[in-house]
Design a protein around this motif. Sequence first.
Motif, short mmCIF file in Angstrom:
data_model
loop_
_atom_site.label_atom_id
_atom_site.label_comp_id
_atom_site.label_asym_id
_atom_site.label_seq_id
_atom_site.Cartn_x
_atom_site.Cartn_y
_atom_site.Cartn_z
N ASN A 164 0.84 -1.20 0.00
CA ASN A 164 0.00 0.00 0.00
C ASN A 164 0.87 1.24 0.00
OD1 ASN A 164 -2.79 1.19 0.34
ND2 ASN A 164 -1.75 2.10 2.11
N GLU A 171 -1.93 8.09 -1.60
CA GLU A 171 -2.37 8.67 -2.85
C GLU A 171 -1.72 10.03 -3.06
OE1 GLU A 171 -4.41 7.38 -5.15
OE2 GLU A 171 -4.47 5.50 -4.01
N SER A 206 5.60 7.17 -6.00
CA SER A 206 5.47 6.05 -6.94
C SER A 206 6.52 5.01 -6.59
CB SER A 206 5.67 6.54 -8.39
OG SER A 206 6.97 7.08 -8.55
#
Length: 672
Positions: free
Chosen positions: A604, A607, A625
């Motif tokens: 995980n 965002e 990223s």
Amino acid sequence: MRTTTLLLSLCFSITTLAQNYDFGKVSREELEEKQNPLDTSANATYLYKNRKTYLQYDQTQGFQLITDIHERIKIYNQDGFDYATRKVELHKSGSDEEKLSSLKANTFNLVDGKIEDTKLDKDGIFKTELSKYNNETTFTMPNIKEGSVIEYKYNIVSPFYWNVDDFVFQHAIPVKKLEASFETPEYFNFKLNTKGYLMVTPKVETKNDKITFTSKERSGRGGFGAASISTSFSTSSLDFMKTITSYNLSDIPALKDEPYVNNIANYRSAIQYELSYTKFPQSPLKYYSTTWEDVVKTIYDSPNFGSELDKTGYFEGDIDALISTISEPMARASLIFNFVKTKVKWNNYIGKYTEVGVRKAYKDQVGNVAEINLMLTAMLRHAGLNANPILVSTRQNGIPLFPTLDGYNYVISGIEIEQGVILLDASNKYSMPNILPTTALNWEGLIIRKNKSSSTISLYPNQPSRNTVTMMANLDRSGNIEGNYRSVKTNHDAMLYRAGYLETDKNQFLESLENKYNGMEVSDYEVVNDYNLSEPITESYKFSLESQADVIGDKLYFSPMFFLKTNENPFKLEKREFPVDFGYPSEIAFRILINLPEGYKIENMPEPAAVIMPDNLAEFKYFVSGNEKSIQLIVSTKVNAPIISPMYYDSLKEYFNKFIEKEAEQIILTKI
């Protein structure tokens, strides 16, 4: 319940009325008090503050300004011990100086149920010369303990009747009872200015008074065999009216400092008296500083200011040789600016007036702020540039809200060009054009031209300071990291870093860095461009730090910013009445590469996010990223305005909350 409340109120009123504020009459109740009932967080409280300031005529000295002080302070705990030391600044000019006298002071303690007092002796009183214009008397109260009550009285006699210290009503600790008065004869007209958010309503009354003059006459003849000489005295009086302005306040709340306030004193409730004019009998009106034009003229006409700009002979040969082959104006300016910074060392005295004069400062290669920057201005003018002095009020001095000679206490130099004004301060060896020391970043300055015209100039920079951080970190299975760190700083960030790094012992500097990050080990520390002020300063090192990820079962949890994340919101109050002053616009950008331990995969990740304040006052961007081997993080935080109005406080507080929460979000790695 209502009856109980009324009884408590009545008891409180009776106690207040019965309170004895005579010197030395400290009560058992005051000594037994454990905390301020209206502010339990207070470390100390002014139980009583009394100030009386009045103008008194002395037949030999003329009018003098007398100030009587009486204060009683309760100290609750060790954090309140600072209030046991009192510093009194005394002004002087030539042979005239303010004098403190009639000092008496006691410390009261409750010992075995009895009130004991300890008197201040001479060993606790210290006198210091701060500068050519100021002395300081300091006294430290004896036998201070938690629960002590201290009390002191003194008076100040000043020949400077036009210079009335502000009547300050609000402090960093609460005030239970305050009484103050200002008495002025009809010959003096003072303008009253108020500041702060506390409502203060004075009581004004007039009374008759008189000045009594005594004259002495001698009669008889001297010489051998002559009758003795007799002396007779006679008196006469002059009746006048005086105005008495008095203040009587109770339960004044503390004014507590907050993060990013340029000077809390700017918002402290106070009254300022500025002498407007005098009208003595059989004399014309004499006007003092009532407008900024008057202030400018008075300062410029001072022999320690304007005339110093006209002196050039002491430097002409050196400057002519320095710029003889340079014709471009700004290149000349740069050479002269750097020449002054290396030629004359600042002696750590600030001021808008010279003390020894520019000639002597140049010869001795040391001077105060005014000598250095007035010298710089004269040299720039000699080189053909449109340079003028700029009056500045330092952050410590506050913001000059009203026309007053004391409103400005610092001077820099400014070069006026078509695009604006280039600000220069040669007293700071790490400053650059338009990069002023932070103490001078205080709203606006006042530029004074040769014709004595003036205008306000913003002191805040338009260009942001940038700090670009690049970090590579190797994360292991135990949650430890090691890697490389590199930071590149510009403008004010660079100036502040240089001052901290170059003025500190290097071992101590590295120890502070390691302690800042809770036991980080630093090696191969290197700084590039530490003395090359025209270039960004670069800091780099290798590091290792344990326990940067939580190991729970077969998973690793960590913030990708590790030790670089912001952990706490500095803005905690529900409401703020003061502007938030960041000093200068700034931007910090993080580029972080994290190499993952073998045998783990990303489960995980946070965002992407962007948080922007209204009117683009501040912005935060976050992007992360990754792949099977590494994670890349890009974060930027910008403060686009040096000052943010309190009307945006809720938005600013929420902005900080959001980006702190985002930086704390964790990446989860799972064993493959």
